[in-house]
Design an enzyme around this catalytic site. Structure first.
Site, PDB file in Angstrom:
ATOM      1  N   GLY A   5       7.679   2.937  -9.803  1.00 25.14           N
ATOM      2  CA  GLY A   5       6.567   1.705 -10.022  1.00 25.14           C
ATOM      3  C   GLY A   5       6.962   1.049 -11.453  1.00 25.14           C
ATOM      4  CG  ASN A  54       7.095   5.825  -2.829  1.00 29.15           C
ATOM      5  OD1 ASN A  54       7.355   5.545  -1.671  1.00 29.15           O
ATOM      6  ND2 ASN A  54       6.319   7.162  -2.874  1.00 29.15           N
ATOM      7  CG  ASP A 113       1.491   0.374  -6.372  1.00 32.97           C
ATOM      8  OD1 ASP A 113       0.735   1.128  -7.118  1.00 32.97           O
ATOM      9  OD2 ASP A 113       2.548   0.676  -5.729  1.00 32.97           O
ATOM     10  CG  HIS A 144       1.790   0.446  -1.536  1.00 35.61           C
ATOM     11  ND1 HIS A 144       1.931   1.335  -0.441  1.00 35.61           N
ATOM     12  CD2 HIS A 144       1.142   1.303  -2.568  1.00 35.61           C
ATOM     13  CE1 HIS A 144       1.481   2.449  -1.055  1.00 35.61           C
ATOM     14  NE2 HIS A 144       1.109   2.449  -2.071  1.00 35.61           N
TER      15      HIS A 144
HETATM   16 ZN   LIG Z   1       0.847   4.182  -3.321  1.00 34.52          ZN
END
Ligand SMILES: [Zn+2]
Length: 425
Positions: free
Chosen positions: A324, A278, A305, A232
């Site tokens: 997230g 994050n 993610d 990411h």
């Molecule tokens: Zn991560």
């Protein structure tokens, strides 16, 4: 009796081609791909005007099991994968207990098989308990089915620990998936450090909290010759560093998440904690650099993610809410709408970055439709506009900053190992 998928546009991400063809599924394999295949004895599905892709592959998802089954389970997470067109996902090890033991790796693989929605390839922890103190038994974890190692959710703070891990990963020819975050630099930050964090009066996370550790691990990859895969990527400085490392021949690959390609820290103004992730959504300059890096191949692949949390955990103020959001069920339409409809990428190029290339980087089977290969495939509708509606998600997680967005390119049908696991056609 087989299933004959008739007349769709079949995408080959390796050849970069799209051709009208029939695909015959018998048992759990693709037995034939060709023109005007005999229908005798088969169940026929007319897929005219639709796209037939290899099952998509996501190397970065959080299935939360064992331990956090209030957020997600292997069953609901893989069901979400199937609904998003994914046939294989790599699960991150920040479970409870942490996936640092071969028994847990075997449990995840077996549990996914039992439900049958998608194949799960676990990523095991780099350090025991992801505490950064002692490297796990890579060989035993690899033997149990782990395809890579990561302390995702946290950065490995010690360079010496990361070097030791890279040397072990190299002997197994597997990547270390790097969550880059220097914890002293990120401090108590809850969003990107910039004009928006200052205007809102909240603690920011500077880009260097991420890029400093990426630079360190690029140098360690050079020193050890091991494969470093950067998770990411979000800052412009990191995109430049990775581009330069590749130019030097360092064995580095990288992923980018849809939200870092499409959103900036401005989203926090309107969405609050629903835009908290994050690494954080960053500035427009960072976002543009990520798009450029994705288009020129510096950032090799897309990874969602996918990070489900309960509604209560996301309904907090930004300083308290969990990081997230979910991504499996909307990432293909998001990217199809953004990159293919606009002409920035061909369909085959996008599919390559979401199937054959992730398979290649993580040494996974699949990623391509081939006679004799496992029948993992997904059928996409390039015409119908649908609105992102989290209430329809199969994931337990409902938080997404893309709520209400109109998209095209939705997966209609997914087969996993010859089994119909998603069908809204
Ligand atoms: Zn991560």
């Amino acid at each position: 009796m087989g299933i004959l998928l008739q007349g769709g546009y079949v995408v080959d991400p390796v050849q970069g081609t799209v051709q009208i063809a029939d695909v015959l599924i018998e048992g759990n394999v693709i037995s034939r791909i060709g023109h005007a295949l005999s229908t005798t004895g088969h169940a026929v599905r007319d897929l005219r005007d639709l796209y037939v892709l290899p099952g998509l592959i996501d190397v970065h998802v959080h299935l939360r099991e064992p331990g956090f089954t209030n957020k997600e389970t292997i069953e609901t997470g893989t069901h979400a994968a199937a609904a998003g067109g994914f046939s294989r996902v790599c699960s991150m090890p920040n479970t409870s207990p942490v996936t640092d033991d071969p028994e847990i790796v075997r449990y995840i693989v077996t549990e996914a098989k039992r439900h049958g929605y998608a194949t799960v390839h676990p990523i095991a922890a780099v350090t025991k308990g992801s505490k950064g103190e002692q490297v796990t038994n890579f060989r035993a974890l690899h033997d149990a089915g782990a395809v890579a190692f990561s302390d995702d959710g946290r950065g490995v703070q010690s360079a010496a620990m990361m070097k030791e891990a890279l040397l072990q990963a190299k002997t197994l020819c597997v990547p270390i998936a790097v969550h880059a975050e220097d914890e002293l630099l990120s401090g108590h930050g809850v969003m990107h450090e910039g004009d928006v964090s200052r205007a809102l009066g909240v603690q920011g996370i500077p880009t260097e909290a991420e890029s400093v550790m990426i630079a360190r691990d690029l140098l360690l990859a050079k020193a050890t010759g091991a494969h470093v895969h950067i998770c990411h990527v979000s800052p412009e400085t990191a995109v430049h560093a990775i581009r330069e490392a590749k130019r030097q021949g360092i064995h580095v690959t990288a992923e980018v998440a849809p939200h870092h390609l499409l959103l900036t820290d401005q989203a926090v103004k309107t969405l609050g904690a629903h835009a908290k992730v994050n690494p954080p959504l960053r500035s427009e300059a960072d976002r543009t650099a990520c798009v450029q890096g994705f288009l020129d191949g510096t950032l090799d692949i897309i990874a969602t993610d996918h990070a489900p949390h309960t509604q209560e955990e996301k309904a907090q103020t930004i300083d308290k809410a969990s990081n997230g959001f979910v991504g499996l069920e909307i990432s293909f339409p998001l990217l199809y709408t953004t990159f293919v409809q606009s002409g920035l990428l061909t369909l085959a190029q996008l599919v390559m970055r979401m199937s054959s290339l992730p398979a290649q980087l993580f040494n996974l089977p699949g990623g391509r439709l081939q006679e004799g290969g496992q029948a993992d495939l997904t059928v996409i509708d390039p015409y119908t506009t649908r609105v992102v509606n989290p209430r329809l998600f199969h994931s337990k997680g409902r938080a997404t900053p893309f709520h209400g967005k109109s998209l095209v390119g939705w997966p209609l049908i997914t087969y996993h190992a010859g089994h119909l696991v998603h069908d809204i056609f």
